[in-house]
Design a protein around this motif. Sequence first.
Motif, PDB file in Angstrom:
ATOM      1  N   PRO A  80     -21.161  22.209  27.918  1.00 52.46           N
ATOM      2  CA  PRO A  80     -22.173  22.233  27.467  1.00 52.46           C
ATOM      3  C   PRO A  80     -22.553  22.887  26.330  1.00 52.46           C
ATOM      4  O   PRO A  80     -21.853  23.697  26.142  1.00 52.46           O
ATOM      5  CB  PRO A  80     -23.288  22.823  28.759  1.00 52.46           C
ATOM      6  CG  PRO A  80     -21.955  23.974  29.660  1.00 52.46           C
ATOM      7  CD  PRO A  80     -20.884  22.946  29.208  1.00 52.46           C
ATOM      8  N   ILE A  81     -23.676  22.611  25.453  1.00 51.83           N
ATOM      9  CA  ILE A  81     -23.942  23.232  24.188  1.00 51.83           C
ATOM     10  C   ILE A  81     -25.274  23.771  24.499  1.00 51.83           C
ATOM     11  O   ILE A  81     -26.253  23.394  24.646  1.00 51.83           O
ATOM     12  CB  ILE A  81     -24.136  21.966  23.230  1.00 51.83           C
ATOM     13  CG1 ILE A  81     -23.048  21.087  23.214  1.00 51.83           C
ATOM     14  CG2 ILE A  81     -24.415  22.584  21.764  1.00 51.83           C
ATOM     15  CD1 ILE A  81     -23.224  19.992  22.232  1.00 51.83           C
ATOM     16  N   ASN A  82     -24.902  25.227  24.349  1.00 57.59           N
ATOM     17  CA  ASN A  82     -26.129  26.251  24.738  1.00 57.59           C
ATOM     18  C   ASN A  82     -26.600  26.778  23.611  1.00 57.59           C
ATOM     19  O   ASN A  82     -25.802  27.686  22.939  1.00 57.59           O
ATOM     20  CB  ASN A  82     -25.745  27.117  25.655  1.00 57.59           C
ATOM     21  CG  ASN A  82     -25.230  26.505  26.925  1.00 57.59           C
ATOM     22  OD1 ASN A  82     -25.771  25.523  27.336  1.00 57.59           O
ATOM     23  ND2 ASN A  82     -23.890  26.926  27.693  1.00 57.59           N
ATOM     24  N   PHE A  83     -27.778  26.793  23.094  1.00 61.95           N
ATOM     25  CA  PHE A  83     -28.350  27.587  22.056  1.00 61.95           C
ATOM     26  C   PHE A  83     -29.290  28.638  22.300  1.00 61.95           C
ATOM     27  O   PHE A  83     -30.581  28.181  23.104  1.00 61.95           O
ATOM     28  CB  PHE A  83     -29.061  26.582  21.087  1.00 61.95           C
ATOM     29  CG  PHE A  83     -28.191  25.807  20.141  1.00 61.95           C
ATOM     30  CD1 PHE A  83     -26.763  25.906  20.005  1.00 61.95           C
ATOM     31  CD2 PHE A  83     -28.585  24.559  19.694  1.00 61.95           C
ATOM     32  CE1 PHE A  83     -25.934  25.276  19.356  1.00 61.95           C
ATOM     33  CE2 PHE A  83     -27.751  23.633  18.757  1.00 61.95           C
ATOM     34  CZ  PHE A  83     -26.516  23.947  18.786  1.00 61.95           C
ATOM     35  N   VAL A 105     -20.122  35.595  29.264  1.00 63.24           N
ATOM     36  CA  VAL A 105     -18.964  35.212  28.481  1.00 63.24           C
ATOM     37  C   VAL A 105     -18.028  34.258  29.400  1.00 63.24           C
ATOM     38  O   VAL A 105     -17.037  34.028  28.942  1.00 63.24           O
ATOM     39  CB  VAL A 105     -18.186  36.313  28.271  1.00 63.24           C
ATOM     40  CG1 VAL A 105     -18.949  37.366  27.333  1.00 63.24           C
ATOM     41  CG2 VAL A 105     -17.855  37.327  29.553  1.00 63.24           C
ATOM     42  N   GLU A 106     -18.702  33.645  30.288  1.00 62.08           N
ATOM     43  CA  GLU A 106     -17.865  33.040  31.183  1.00 62.08           C
ATOM     44  C   GLU A 106     -18.937  31.790  32.111  1.00 62.08           C
ATOM     45  O   GLU A 106     -20.046  32.375  32.108  1.00 62.08           O
ATOM     46  CB  GLU A 106     -17.053  33.387  32.213  1.00 62.08           C
ATOM     47  CG  GLU A 106     -17.494  34.617  33.376  1.00 62.08           C
ATOM     48  CD  GLU A 106     -16.756  35.288  34.195  1.00 62.08           C
ATOM     49  OE1 GLU A 106     -15.459  35.034  33.872  1.00 62.08           O
ATOM     50  OE2 GLU A 106     -17.199  35.746  35.294  1.00 62.08           O
ATOM     51  N   GLY A 107     -18.392  30.708  32.360  1.00 62.58           N
ATOM     52  CA  GLY A 107     -19.417  30.046  33.160  1.00 62.58           C
ATOM     53  C   GLY A 107     -19.949  28.789  32.253  1.00 62.58           C
ATOM     54  O   GLY A 107     -19.414  28.858  31.052  1.00 62.58           O
ATOM     55  N   VAL A 108     -20.886  28.366  32.785  1.00 59.06           N
ATOM     56  CA  VAL A 108     -21.454  26.991  31.849  1.00 59.06           C
ATOM     57  C   VAL A 108     -22.582  27.487  30.930  1.00 59.06           C
ATOM     58  O   VAL A 108     -23.148  26.762  30.165  1.00 59.06           O
ATOM     59  CB  VAL A 108     -21.990  25.975  32.976  1.00 59.06           C
ATOM     60  CG1 VAL A 108     -21.006  25.288  33.836  1.00 59.06           C
ATOM     61  CG2 VAL A 108     -23.222  26.456  33.761  1.00 59.06           C
ATOM     62  N   LEU A 109     -23.086  28.570  30.923  1.00 55.30           N
ATOM     63  CA  LEU A 109     -24.033  29.136  30.013  1.00 55.30           C
ATOM     64  C   LEU A 109     -23.686  30.015  29.023  1.00 55.30           C
ATOM     65  O   LEU A 109     -24.546  30.828  28.402  1.00 55.30           O
ATOM     66  CB  LEU A 109     -25.104  29.988  30.968  1.00 55.30           C
ATOM     67  CG  LEU A 109     -25.843  29.043  31.745  1.00 55.30           C
ATOM     68  CD1 LEU A 109     -26.830  29.971  32.922  1.00 55.30           C
ATOM     69  CD2 LEU A 109     -26.614  27.994  31.228  1.00 55.30           C
ATOM     70  N   ILE A 110     -22.207  29.848  28.786  1.00 56.36           N
ATOM     71  CA  ILE A 110     -21.894  30.606  27.504  1.00 56.36           C
ATOM     72  C   ILE A 110     -22.491  30.034  26.147  1.00 56.36           C
ATOM     73  O   ILE A 110     -22.617  28.878  26.083  1.00 56.36           O
ATOM     74  CB  ILE A 110     -20.017  30.541  27.414  1.00 56.36           C
ATOM     75  CG1 ILE A 110     -19.464  30.999  28.448  1.00 56.36           C
ATOM     76  CG2 ILE A 110     -19.599  30.982  25.921  1.00 56.36           C
ATOM     77  CD1 ILE A 110     -18.123  30.809  28.495  1.00 56.36           C
ATOM     78  N   PRO A 111     -22.952  30.981  25.295  1.00 52.95           N
ATOM     79  CA  PRO A 111     -23.649  30.562  23.904  1.00 52.95           C
ATOM     80  C   PRO A 111     -22.741  29.706  23.132  1.00 52.95           C
ATOM     81  O   PRO A 111     -21.648  30.216  22.798  1.00 52.95           O
ATOM     82  CB  PRO A 111     -24.207  31.923  23.649  1.00 52.95           C
ATOM     83  CG  PRO A 111     -23.469  33.033  24.071  1.00 52.95           C
ATOM     84  CD  PRO A 111     -22.905  32.600  25.488  1.00 52.95           C
TER      85      PRO A 111
END
Length: 230
Positions: free
Chosen positions: A28-31, A192-198
Amino acid sequence: MKKTITSFAVFALLAFAQIATAQTTPEPINFYVTNGEEFTLTPQGDNSASKLFWRIDGALTEILGNVAGGALKKTFSDATTGITTHTIKLSVIADLLAGCESDPVEYNIIVLPKLQVTLQIPTKTNFCVGADIDLTLNASFATPVSNLAQYGIELPFEWSTEDGTILSETGSALKVVEAGLYKCIAKYKLPVEGVLIPTATSLATNIITGTSQQIQKNLPLPKVPVITLF
């Protein structure tokens, strides 16, 4: 790779490269952005004949021009008591009449609330000269964030002294044994881990406002009166 960008800065979207590899890039791309602050999404590319379609939370809200002028400016203001997430999708079409549209690339926009740190004022903030100081400063947020754990985000406190020395305490309570000015602020610690890393951030410098408390030890000792006998 995580890239940190200052407030109001531009997110550089490698639009065409991401679209071309959308089917093979599951990450995923997280901003991460600041509540109530404008951010800009600017695609990078050289295909001036293409048109950009921006879809915000499923609604086609922007049909912009070519890549060079297709920046999207947006502000989300719904993250007041908790973190919110919005989805922005970008797709490209070379010819509006032909209708050939690329697969969309999806961006998760995670909106962090602005916070105000408060200190519970101790019952005693000034002590007698030579006396021992023994008190606890308790910090909290004027409006707590309700869903930090859901996003894997932490909010450790940072305590410091007047000269800028960072203390080891990161909890909400600081034991004080010396006079001085004590400052308290908190900082978002992103996952710093998982699907929500920035993927990138655009966080305002004032996203969290700190506070301070002065503890003194200058109350004069009373003088014992001279006793006379008549």
